[in-house]
Design a protein around this motif. Structure first.
Motif, PDB file in Angstrom:
ATOM      1  N   GLY A 137       0.787  -1.236   0.000  1.00  0.00           N
ATOM      2  CA  GLY A 137       0.000   0.000   0.000  1.00  0.00           C
ATOM      3  C   GLY A 137       0.807   1.267   0.000  1.00  0.00           C
ATOM      4  N   PRO A 138       1.592   1.529  -1.052  1.00  0.00           N
ATOM      5  CA  PRO A 138       2.173   2.858  -1.148  1.00  0.00           C
ATOM      6  C   PRO A 138       1.060   3.845  -1.471  1.00  0.00           C
ATOM      7  CG  PRO A 138       2.519   1.716  -3.202  1.00  0.00           C
ATOM      8  CD  PRO A 138       1.832   0.732  -2.271  1.00  0.00           C
ATOM      9  N   SER A 139       1.324   5.116  -1.323  1.00  0.00           N
ATOM     10  CA  SER A 139       0.306   6.096  -1.681  1.00  0.00           C
ATOM     11  C   SER A 139      -0.024   5.968  -3.170  1.00  0.00           C
ATOM     12  CB  SER A 139       0.797   7.504  -1.347  1.00  0.00           C
ATOM     13  OG  SER A 139       2.105   7.679  -1.854  1.00  0.00           O
ATOM     14  N   ALA A 140      -1.318   6.166  -3.499  1.00  0.00           N
ATOM     15  CA  ALA A 140      -1.796   5.902  -4.859  1.00  0.00           C
ATOM     16  C   ALA A 140      -1.678   7.139  -5.742  1.00  0.00           C
ATOM     17  CB  ALA A 140      -3.235   5.409  -4.808  1.00  0.00           C
ATOM     18  N   ASN A 141      -0.455   7.677  -5.834  1.00  0.00           N
ATOM     19  CA  ASN A 141      -0.197   8.860  -6.660  1.00  0.00           C
ATOM     20  C   ASN A 141       0.977   8.562  -7.569  1.00  0.00           C
ATOM     21  OD1 ASN A 141       1.284   8.691  -4.159  1.00  0.00           O
ATOM     22  ND2 ASN A 141       2.297  10.584  -4.762  1.00  0.00           N
ATOM     23  N   THR A 142       1.200   9.411  -8.540  1.00  0.00           N
ATOM     24  CA  THR A 142       2.438   9.355  -9.306  1.00  0.00           C
ATOM     25  C   THR A 142       3.571   9.704  -8.353  1.00  0.00           C
ATOM     26  OG1 THR A 142       1.264  10.042 -11.288  1.00  0.00           O
ATOM     27  CG2 THR A 142       3.633  10.377 -11.282  1.00  0.00           C
ATOM     28  N   SER A 143       4.642   8.936  -8.390  1.00  0.00           N
ATOM     29  CA  SER A 143       5.788   9.139  -7.504  1.00  0.00           C
ATOM     30  C   SER A 143       6.242  10.600  -7.547  1.00  0.00           C
ATOM     31  CB  SER A 143       6.926   8.222  -7.948  1.00  0.00           C
ATOM     32  OG  SER A 143       7.915   8.161  -6.965  1.00  0.00           O
ATOM     33  N   THR A 144       6.579  11.152  -6.393  1.00  0.00           N
ATOM     34  CA  THR A 144       7.034  12.535  -6.132  1.00  0.00           C
ATOM     35  C   THR A 144       5.901  13.573  -6.094  1.00  0.00           C
ATOM     36  OG1 THR A 144       7.475  13.492  -8.336  1.00  0.00           O
ATOM     37  CG2 THR A 144       9.219  12.095  -7.392  1.00  0.00           C
ATOM     38  N   LYS A 145       4.706  13.221  -6.540  1.00  0.00           N
ATOM     39  CA  LYS A 145       3.586  14.180  -6.501  1.00  0.00           C
ATOM     40  C   LYS A 145       2.898  14.128  -5.132  1.00  0.00           C
ATOM     41  CE  LYS A 145       3.854  16.164 -10.384  1.00  0.00           C
ATOM     42  NZ  LYS A 145       4.071  17.616 -10.398  1.00  0.00           N
ATOM     43  N   PRO A 146       2.072  15.127  -4.799  1.00  0.00           N
ATOM     44  CA  PRO A 146       1.364  15.094  -3.507  1.00  0.00           C
ATOM     45  C   PRO A 146       0.495  13.835  -3.404  1.00  0.00           C
ATOM     46  CG  PRO A 146       1.157  17.263  -4.535  1.00  0.00           C
ATOM     47  CD  PRO A 146       1.797  16.366  -5.552  1.00  0.00           C
ATOM     48  N   SER A 147       0.411  13.293  -2.198  1.00  0.00           N
ATOM     49  CA  SER A 147      -0.367  12.065  -1.989  1.00  0.00           C
ATOM     50  C   SER A 147      -1.852  12.336  -2.196  1.00  0.00           C
ATOM     51  CB  SER A 147      -0.114  11.533  -0.584  1.00  0.00           C
ATOM     52  OG  SER A 147       1.249  11.215  -0.444  1.00  0.00           O
ATOM     53  N   PRO A 148      -2.613  11.292  -2.554  1.00  0.00           N
ATOM     54  CA  PRO A 148      -4.037  11.467  -2.859  1.00  0.00           C
ATOM     55  C   PRO A 148      -4.913  11.322  -1.614  1.00  0.00           C
ATOM     56  CG  PRO A 148      -3.331   9.248  -3.438  1.00  0.00           C
ATOM     57  CD  PRO A 148      -2.144   9.923  -2.826  1.00  0.00           C
ATOM     58  N   THR A 149      -5.814  12.251  -1.433  1.00  0.00           N
ATOM     59  CA  THR A 149      -6.717  12.163  -0.279  1.00  0.00           C
ATOM     60  C   THR A 149      -8.169  11.952  -0.715  1.00  0.00           C
ATOM     61  OG1 THR A 149      -6.890  14.577  -0.191  1.00  0.00           O
ATOM     62  CG2 THR A 149      -5.203  13.566   1.186  1.00  0.00           C
ATOM     63  N   THR A 150      -8.382  11.817  -2.019  1.00  0.00           N
ATOM     64  CA  THR A 150      -9.718  11.457  -2.521  1.00  0.00           C
ATOM     65  C   THR A 150      -9.553  10.446  -3.661  1.00  0.00           C
ATOM     66  OG1 THR A 150      -9.773  13.133  -4.269  1.00  0.00           O
ATOM     67  CG2 THR A 150     -10.620  13.814  -2.112  1.00  0.00           C
ATOM     68  N   ALA A 151     -10.646   9.737  -3.965  1.00  0.00           N
ATOM     69  CA  ALA A 151     -10.622   8.792  -5.084  1.00  0.00           C
ATOM     70  C   ALA A 151     -10.379   9.550  -6.397  1.00  0.00           C
ATOM     71  CB  ALA A 151     -11.936   8.019  -5.143  1.00  0.00           C
ATOM     72  N   GLN A 152     -10.846  10.806  -6.452  1.00  0.00           N
ATOM     73  CA  GLN A 152     -10.659  11.617  -7.668  1.00  0.00           C
ATOM     74  C   GLN A 152      -9.172  11.923  -7.893  1.00  0.00           C
ATOM     75  OE1 GLN A 152     -13.143  12.289  -5.317  1.00  0.00           O
ATOM     76  NE2 GLN A 152     -14.608  11.254  -6.646  1.00  0.00           N
ATOM     77  N   HIS A 153      -8.431  12.178  -6.801  1.00  0.00           N
ATOM     78  CA  HIS A 153      -6.981  12.398  -6.940  1.00  0.00           C
ATOM     79  C   HIS A 153      -6.312  11.158  -7.539  1.00  0.00           C
ATOM     80  CE1 HIS A 153      -6.918  15.388  -3.280  1.00  0.00           C
ATOM     81  NE2 HIS A 153      -7.392  15.962  -4.382  1.00  0.00           N
ATOM     82  N   VAL A 154      -6.731   9.981  -7.055  1.00  0.00           N
ATOM     83  CA  VAL A 154      -6.143   8.732  -7.554  1.00  0.00           C
ATOM     84  C   VAL A 154      -6.450   8.605  -9.053  1.00  0.00           C
ATOM     85  CG1 VAL A 154      -6.071   6.221  -7.357  1.00  0.00           C
ATOM     86  CG2 VAL A 154      -6.478   7.626  -5.301  1.00  0.00           C
ATOM     87  N   TYR A 155      -7.706   8.870  -9.381  1.00  0.00           N
ATOM     88  CA  TYR A 155      -8.134   8.759 -10.778  1.00  0.00           C
ATOM     89  C   TYR A 155      -7.303   9.704 -11.655  1.00  0.00           C
ATOM     90  CZ  TYR A 155     -11.200   7.979 -14.742  1.00  0.00           C
ATOM     91  OH  TYR A 155     -11.678   7.618 -15.964  1.00  0.00           O
ATOM     92  N   HIS A 156      -7.111  10.906 -11.170  1.00  0.00           N
ATOM     93  CA  HIS A 156      -6.335  11.934 -11.888  1.00  0.00           C
ATOM     94  C   HIS A 156      -4.951  11.401 -12.248  1.00  0.00           C
ATOM     95  CE1 HIS A 156      -3.517  15.344 -12.034  1.00  0.00           C
ATOM     96  NE2 HIS A 156      -4.514  16.087 -12.424  1.00  0.00           N
ATOM     97  N   ASP A 157      -4.275  10.774 -11.297  1.00  0.00           N
ATOM     98  CA  ASP A 157      -2.893  10.331 -11.521  1.00  0.00           C
ATOM     99  C   ASP A 157      -2.810   8.988 -12.250  1.00  0.00           C
ATOM    100  OD1 ASP A 157      -2.150  12.552 -10.048  1.00  0.00           O
ATOM    101  OD2 ASP A 157      -0.789  11.464  -8.713  1.00  0.00           O
ATOM    102  N   LEU A 158      -3.723   8.079 -11.948  1.00  0.00           N
ATOM    103  CA  LEU A 158      -3.496   6.677 -12.337  1.00  0.00           C
ATOM    104  C   LEU A 158      -4.552   6.063 -13.253  1.00  0.00           C
ATOM    105  CD1 LEU A 158      -2.188   5.305  -8.894  1.00  0.00           C
ATOM    106  CD2 LEU A 158      -0.838   6.035 -10.850  1.00  0.00           C
ATOM    107  N   HIS A 159      -5.527   6.839 -13.709  1.00  0.00           N
ATOM    108  CA  HIS A 159      -6.564   6.209 -14.536  1.00  0.00           C
ATOM    109  C   HIS A 159      -5.938   5.665 -15.818  1.00  0.00           C
ATOM    110  CE1 HIS A 159      -7.255   9.214 -17.760  1.00  0.00           C
ATOM    111  NE2 HIS A 159      -6.833  10.060 -16.853  1.00  0.00           N
TER     112      HIS A 159
END
Ligand code: AMP
Ligand code: MG
Length: 332
Positions: A137-159
């Motif tokens: 369970g690393p943070s679900a963001n692109t490496s070096t970017k701010p960590s995601p605190t919503t499902a939308q942030h995750v979608y933004h980086d990793l969809h």
């Protein structure tokens, strides 16, 4: 790849994907994690690829309870037991000696230790319990970017790069877990989080050391992920230590300011993000603020309110310090 969003009644579909070696992001009380079956080396390797994360940076093993962790450690030291009894489920990660061979090297980075966390989120608890095995369970963001605190942030980086996201709304705390190393003689905090060294020390009944994670032991960084610029938007960030200094910033159309509403109103910031009235709110909103400005190409510099309230503000200042690469605003 289409990235599906799962709610509570679709958890079983997310479990099936994880079992098949796919990546599914999951909610916790701190930030969203990027899940893959921890016992499946190929699945774990694809986490590094999706995040663009350096492969020398080991991953936290996320369990549904202490019994699940027991299968992967050499032993549970008395200190670990005390902390588990007091803080789990909760925002505390324990670094322990792993049972040799129990976890793929892609999880531990080849280190003799593994980091274990049991999040306080009912969906994620049920997800892992149903799976029957831990997930990384690393943070679900692109490496070096701010960590995601919503499902939308995750979608933004990793969809398009991951199979799904379990959505349980915005996370409560907003900053990653405290990591404590219990594999060494004296307990040491490797990453500050909501749970402070003082609280840990109180429960353990002994002193707890603090290490920002940059000190190397025999050439191996203790928490390889705590490198210098991290959690960062593209535009440079500066920390504003004194609320009165906000009035001295040269505000133009390219300047973003993240601070309490009172400060934003006082200076009449054109591009402002309300961090909330106090440190707890600022913890919750910091990554959201950094992401908000990162999505606006016209923003070329970002100023963020600092907090100096002792151990409580250590986690906030640690993340902000890394986002700002250590830069503090100095009035001319
Ligand atoms: P993140 O995955 O972004 O939440 O970061 C997890 C942090 O835990 C990183 O700083 C990792 O380097 C650290 N970590 C995870 N597993 C280990 C381990 N076995 N030994 C040392 N540090 C670890
Ligand atoms: Mg991270």
């Amino acid at each position: 790849m289409g990235t599906k969003i799962f709610k509570r009644d679709q958890l079983h579909d997310a479990v099936e994907l994880l079992r098949a070696g796919q990546l599914v992001a999951f909610p916790t009380e701190t930030v969203y994690g990027l899940g893959a079956l921890a016992t499946n080396e190929t699945a774990v390797k694809s986490v590094y690829a999706a995040k663009g994360r350096p492969s020398d940076n080991p991953l936290i093993v996320t369990v549904s309870d202490e019994a699940m962790m027991r299968r992967f450690v050499k032993e549970i030291p008395a200190r670990a037991q005390k902390l588990i009894d007091h803080f789990w489920p909760g925002p505390l990660t324990l670094l322990l000696l792993a049972k040799p061979g129990a976890l793929p090297a892609a999880v531990t980075g080849g280190l003799p230790t593994a980091a274990f966390r049991c999040p306080d989120d009912s969906l994620t608890h049920d997800l892992i319990a149903d799976l029957g095995d831990p997930i990384v369970g690393p943070s679900a963001n692109t490496s070096t970017k701010p960590s995601p605190t919503t499902a939308q942030h995750v979608y933004h980086d990793l969809h398009g790069k991951i199979a799904g996201i379990v959505d349980n709304g915005p996370t409560e705390i907003g900053l990653e877990s405290t990591i404590i190393d219990l594999s060494v003689e004296q307990p040491i905090v490797l990453r500050p989080g909501k749970i402070t060294p003082e609280e840990l020390s109180e429960v353990l009944g002994e002193p707890v050391l603090i290490n920002a994670g940059t000190k190397a032991t025999k050439g191996v960084p203790k928490a390889p992920g705590m490198k210098y610029r991290h959690y960062a938007p593209s535009a440079p960030v500066q920390i504003v230590d004194e609320p009165t200094d906000f009035a001295k910033i040269n505000l133009d159309e390219h300047t973003g300011v993240a601070a309490s509403k009172a400060i934003l109103q006082k200076i009449g910031a054109k591009h402002g993000f309300d961090l909330g009235p106090d440190l707890i709110a600022a913890d919750h909103n910091l990554f959201n603020a950094l992401r908000y400005f990162d999505d606006q190409p016209e923003i070329k510099r970002i100023f963020v309110q600092g907090y100096h309230t002792g151990e409580n503000s250590m986690a906030y200042m640690n993340r902000l310090g890394k986002a700002a690469a250590g830069h503090h605003f100095k009035a001319e």
